[in-house]
Design an enzyme around this catalytic site. Structure first.
Site, mmCIF file in Angstrom:
data_model
loop_
_atom_site.group_PDB
_atom_site.id
_atom_site.type_symbol
_atom_site.label_atom_id
_atom_site.label_comp_id
_atom_site.label_asym_id
_atom_site.label_seq_id
_atom_site.Cartn_x
_atom_site.Cartn_y
_atom_site.Cartn_z
ATOM 1 N N ASP A 25 7.944 7.506 0.209
ATOM 2 C CA ASP A 25 6.577 7.401 0.700
ATOM 3 C C ASP A 25 6.598 7.973 2.115
ATOM 4 O O ASP A 25 7.048 7.314 3.048
ATOM 5 C CB ASP A 25 6.141 5.924 0.695
ATOM 6 C CG ASP A 25 4.773 5.713 1.347
ATOM 7 O OD1 ASP A 25 4.133 6.704 1.756
ATOM 8 O OD2 ASP A 25 4.351 4.537 1.446
ATOM 9 N N LYS A 87 1.818 13.880 9.905
ATOM 10 C CA LYS A 87 1.181 14.090 8.601
ATOM 11 C C LYS A 87 -0.271 14.549 8.738
ATOM 12 O O LYS A 87 -0.795 15.231 7.873
ATOM 13 C CB LYS A 87 1.253 12.784 7.822
ATOM 14 C CG LYS A 87 0.874 12.889 6.363
ATOM 15 C CD LYS A 87 1.164 11.562 5.683
ATOM 16 C CE LYS A 87 0.680 11.515 4.263
ATOM 17 N NZ LYS A 87 1.024 10.209 3.658
ATOM 18 N N GLU A 184 -0.348 9.230 -3.838
ATOM 19 C CA GLU A 184 0.009 7.867 -3.415
ATOM 20 C C GLU A 184 -0.630 6.759 -4.253
ATOM 21 O O GLU A 184 0.075 5.860 -4.727
ATOM 22 C CB GLU A 184 -0.345 7.684 -1.931
ATOM 23 C CG GLU A 184 0.603 8.435 -1.023
ATOM 24 C CD GLU A 184 0.025 8.729 0.345
ATOM 25 O OE1 GLU A 184 -1.064 8.205 0.664
ATOM 26 O OE2 GLU A 184 0.666 9.479 1.095
ATOM 27 N N ASP A 206 -6.436 1.850 -0.731
ATOM 28 C CA ASP A 206 -5.270 2.130 0.115
ATOM 29 C C ASP A 206 -5.703 2.396 1.546
ATOM 30 O O ASP A 206 -6.226 3.461 1.869
ATOM 31 C CB ASP A 206 -4.509 3.341 -0.445
ATOM 32 C CG ASP A 206 -3.276 3.713 0.402
ATOM 33 O OD1 ASP A 206 -3.103 3.160 1.513
ATOM 34 O OD2 ASP A 206 -2.489 4.567 -0.055
HETATM 35 P P1 ADP Z 1 0.734 4.906 6.252
HETATM 36 O O1 ADP Z 1 0.611 4.933 4.777
HETATM 37 O O2 ADP Z 1 -0.402 5.576 6.947
HETATM 38 O O3 ADP Z 1 2.057 5.334 6.773
HETATM 39 P P2 ADP Z 1 1.147 2.039 6.189
HETATM 40 O O4 ADP Z 1 0.776 1.720 4.803
HETATM 41 O O5 ADP Z 1 2.564 1.869 6.572
HETATM 42 O O6 ADP Z 1 0.573 3.409 6.696
HETATM 43 O O7 ADP Z 1 0.251 1.145 7.124
HETATM 44 C C1 ADP Z 1 0.340 1.229 8.481
HETATM 45 C C2 ADP Z 1 -0.770 0.433 9.079
HETATM 46 O O8 ADP Z 1 -0.656 -0.901 8.613
HETATM 47 C C3 ADP Z 1 -0.705 0.400 10.575
HETATM 48 O O9 ADP Z 1 -2.014 0.607 11.099
HETATM 49 C C4 ADP Z 1 -0.205 -0.982 10.856
HETATM 50 O O10 ADP Z 1 -0.634 -1.472 12.095
HETATM 51 C C5 ADP Z 1 -0.822 -1.741 9.717
HETATM 52 N N1 ADP Z 1 -0.149 -3.007 9.484
HETATM 53 C C6 ADP Z 1 1.143 -3.233 9.150
HETATM 54 N N2 ADP Z 1 1.395 -4.539 9.087
HETATM 55 C C7 ADP Z 1 0.217 -5.169 9.380
HETATM 56 C C8 ADP Z 1 -0.185 -6.525 9.499
HETATM 57 N N3 ADP Z 1 0.673 -7.510 9.310
HETATM 58 N N4 ADP Z 1 -1.469 -6.771 9.829
HETATM 59 C C9 ADP Z 1 -2.345 -5.779 10.035
HETATM 60 N N5 ADP Z 1 -2.025 -4.494 9.950
HETATM 61 C C10 ADP Z 1 -0.764 -4.185 9.632
HETATM 62 MG MG MG Z 2 0.601 4.951 2.869
#
Ligand code: ADP
Ligand code: MG
Length: 636
Positions: A25, A87, A184, A206
């Site tokens: 991912d 990205k 995704e 998502d």
């Molecule tokens: P991406 O797919 O864009 O890489 P992710 O699915 O890893 O992103 O999500 C990242 C986002 O999730 C960030 O904005 C992060 O702050 C948020 N995030 C991660 N854990 C938490 C949480 N416990 N509470 C709120 N937001 C969260």
């Molecule tokens: Mg993601």
């Protein structure tokens, strides 16, 4: 829109040889790698026991490159050389990007892709992503104890060809062979569908760090069908962070007056805001100290209630997107059996509440929303590498994001495959010739929702030649649109009597950005009435030209059947109609067509008599029939 015949013949391995395949991912904010190990899907952790690799790369002047958490530490002191959210830039040119103002580093414009200026030289987003992928490959190889056979890498559903290609290039740079790119939300569905054997219509919501994707999926035993997709490429958890930043900036203005933050301060504030947001997921209240470069400190407190009201509009925006995806697929919220939550931002209680309220069901989140995409990708990688036994195949369908069709006379579009059709698919439609004796046909393949060719995107043109000469409208040309599982479109045209054939291969949706797609969809909705008027006008213009053409060719052959006065009348009607066809008055044009049709009735009857006489005298039977058809079409 690539995808998804999952079982692939010929890839099946030597018996019992286990191939090392992973799912990756590659996220805007965080990246993960997972693999099926001894039958269980496992997200692979680093030495510090962390599954998540922040998608951040730091370039030092001496050429040292660090990735992930280590790079994140550098961010506060060396923001300019610490690249995050690559990205958002991958496969994009400067003019594709409208919101790069908040990026703390220097972008370099380039005709093919934006680049980033760092202390170690100019880097492309492909190189930055390759650093992340290389780190994940090394992590996986250390855990699995060998070289990887290949990886399934996930991309947002709306990534266009340039973005997908750039992602593949990054993998190549990282020495990873790509088994397949996978959308995704589809990967998430794989993880859920297989684990839970769920059936019915589901929605994947998502909300990641930088992007929001919605997919509507129909799950039946063994088959996944993506009914529709939608999203917002500029909405994610980052926007929630920025709301906290805005609040702090307001506090700064109150206490310290108007002042610009340095890049390092901005970066520090952003990191503090993000962790404050994340703690509010489990706590009702949070506090942090923002330290400025001059060592002054600002103490900030924030309650969940405050945070929720500061960000309510962002949630509303996501629900708006969900609503339009449902409307597109003609599905009521009540018909949704379940909602799959994906992305770290869906951990926020406010997200779960909004989703629960809208659908009136408890959202599915029993697979960690951070990891569900990597898990689904790993499962598919395992299949593609040939590690599963027969009979475990499953099929995944995707949809076309925009309608596909052909240009017909007058610059109109005839849709052959409507948007959001499941692929693979094949649909055929019959067309005919416009002119008598027409032996070639220009086929113009277009994509879009509008009625007029000029408002759609041209995908390909080709010609069908060798049509036997016939009267206008007599030839039957069957045009078949076929989209394969990888999203590749081929169009073929075949004249049914002689079997002459021509075809072309095109890639649908490629080269279109999310914004293009969104704009083309909005255009299609708002302009329906305008389009209908334009369409009717063009139809009448085509009809006028058709009747003029056949009158002129009939006069050439059988003009002697009219006396001088009759001939003058017909000529006058023709001239009038030519003028009307150049104007925009639909009613007058219709009247002109009607007048010429009526005015040539007697002529048509005489021609028919003559052809019958000729036919009966045994001369030139084919021509006689040919002429008769022309006469009939004239009378219509
Ligand atoms: P991406 O797919 O864009 O890489 P992710 O699915 O890893 O992103 O999500 C990242 C986002 O999730 C960030 O904005 C992060 O702050 C948020 N995030 C991660 N854990 C938490 C949480 N416990 N509470 C709120 N937001 C969260
Ligand atoms: Mg993601």
């Amino acid at each position: 829109m690539a995808l998804f015949q999952i079982s692939e013949p010929g890839l099946s391995a030597v018996p019992h040889e286990h191939r090392l395949a992973v799912g990756i991912d590659l996220g805007t904010t965080n990246s993960l790698v997972a693999s099926v190990i001894s039958g269980d899907t496992e997200v692979i952790r680093d030495e510090e026991n962390s599954a998540i690799l922040p998608s951040v790369v730091h370039y030092a002047a001496d050429g040292t490159v660090t990735v992930g958490r280590v790079a994140l530490r550098d961010a506060a002191r060396d923001a300019k050389n610490t690249i995050s959210s690559a990205k958002r830039l991958i496969g994009r040119t400067m003019k594709d990007l409208d919101d790069v103002g908040h990026l703390p580093y220097d972008l370099v414009d380039d005709s093919s892709m934006v680049r980033i200026s760092t202390a170690a030289g100019i880097k492309s987003p492909v190189e930055v992503s390759a650093e992340i992928l290389r780190t994940l490959r090394e992590r996986a190889e250390a855990r699995l104890g060998g070289d990887l056979t290949g990886a399934v890498i996930t991309v947002p559903a709306y990534f266009d060809d340039a973005q997908r290609q750039a992602t593949k290039d990054a993998a190549r740079l990282a020495n990873i062979s790509v088994l397949r790119l996978l959308n995704e939300p589809t990967a998430a569905a794989l993880a859920y569908g297989l684990d839970n054997e769920a059936e019915g219509v589901y929605i994947v919501y998502d909300l990641g760090g930088g992007t929001f994707d919605v997919s509507l999926l129909k799950l039946t035993k063994g088959v996944f069908e993506v009914l529709a997709t939608g999203g917002d490429s500029a909405l994610g958890g980052d926007d929630f962070d920025r709301r906290v930043v805005d609040k702090v900036m307001a506090l700064i203005r109150e206490g310290l007056g108007e002042r610009e933050l340095t890049a390092a301060e901005k970066r520090r504030l952003l990191a503090l805001s993000r962790s404050a947001k994340e703690s509010l997921t489990t706590e009702a209240e949070t506090a942090f100290d923002m330290t400025f470069d001059d060592d002054t400190i600002l103490h900030v407190t924030l309650t969940r209630e405050e945070f929720d009201s500061m960000t309510a509009d962002l949630l509303k925006k996501t629900i708006g997107t969900v609503t339009s995806v449902l409307a597109d697929a003609k599905i009521q919220p009540a018909d949704i059996k379940g909602v799959v939550l994906v992305g770290g931002a869906t951990r926020m209680p406010s997200v779960r509440n909004a989703v629960r309220e809208f659908f009136n069901v408890e959202p599915l989140a029993n697979i960690d929303p951070d990891k569900v995409v990597a898990i689904g990708a790993a499962m598919q990688a395992n299949k593609l590498a040939g590690n599963t036994s027969e009979g475990e195949d499953w099929l995944l369908l995707d949809v076309t994001p925009l309608s596909l069709g052909l240009e017909t006379m007058g610059g109109l579009v005839e849709k052959v495959i409507p948007r959001n059709s499941a692929i693979p698919t094949a649909l055929a439609q019959d067309f005919t010739t416009f002119k008598d004796g027409q032996t070639a046909m220009a086929i113009h393949v277009v994509q879009g929702e509008r009625e007029l060719v000029d408002a759609c995107r041209s995908l390909a043109r080709f010609e069908l030649r060798g049509i036997p000469p016939m009267a206008a409208g007599a030839a039957r040309i069957r045009v078949t649109f076929q989209i394969d599982a990888d999203g590749l479109l081929s169009v073929s045209a075949r004249e049914l009597k002689t079997g002459v054939e021509a075809s072309v291969q095109v890639k649908p949706s490629y080269g279109l950005s999310d914004e293009d797609i969104v704009r083309m969809l909005q255009d299609g909705n708002g302009k329906a009435e305008e389009d209908m008027h334009a369409r009717e006008l063009r139809e009448q213009q085509v009809e006028a030209r058709r009747i003029l053409q056949s009158t002129v060719s009939a006069l050439e052959v059988d003009g002697d059947l009219l006396n001088e006065e009759e001939r003058r009348e017909v000529d006058t009607l023709c001239v009038t109609l030519v003028k009307l066809a150049e104007g925009t008055d639909i009613e007058a044009l219709k009247a002109g067509i009607e007048a010429l049709t009526k005015g040539t009735e007697v002529f048509a009857e005489r021609r028919m008599d003559r052809s019958i006489r000729e036919a009966l005298s045994g001369m030139n039977v084919d021509d006689a029939l040919f002429d008769t058809e022309v006469d009939n079409s004239e009378k219509k």
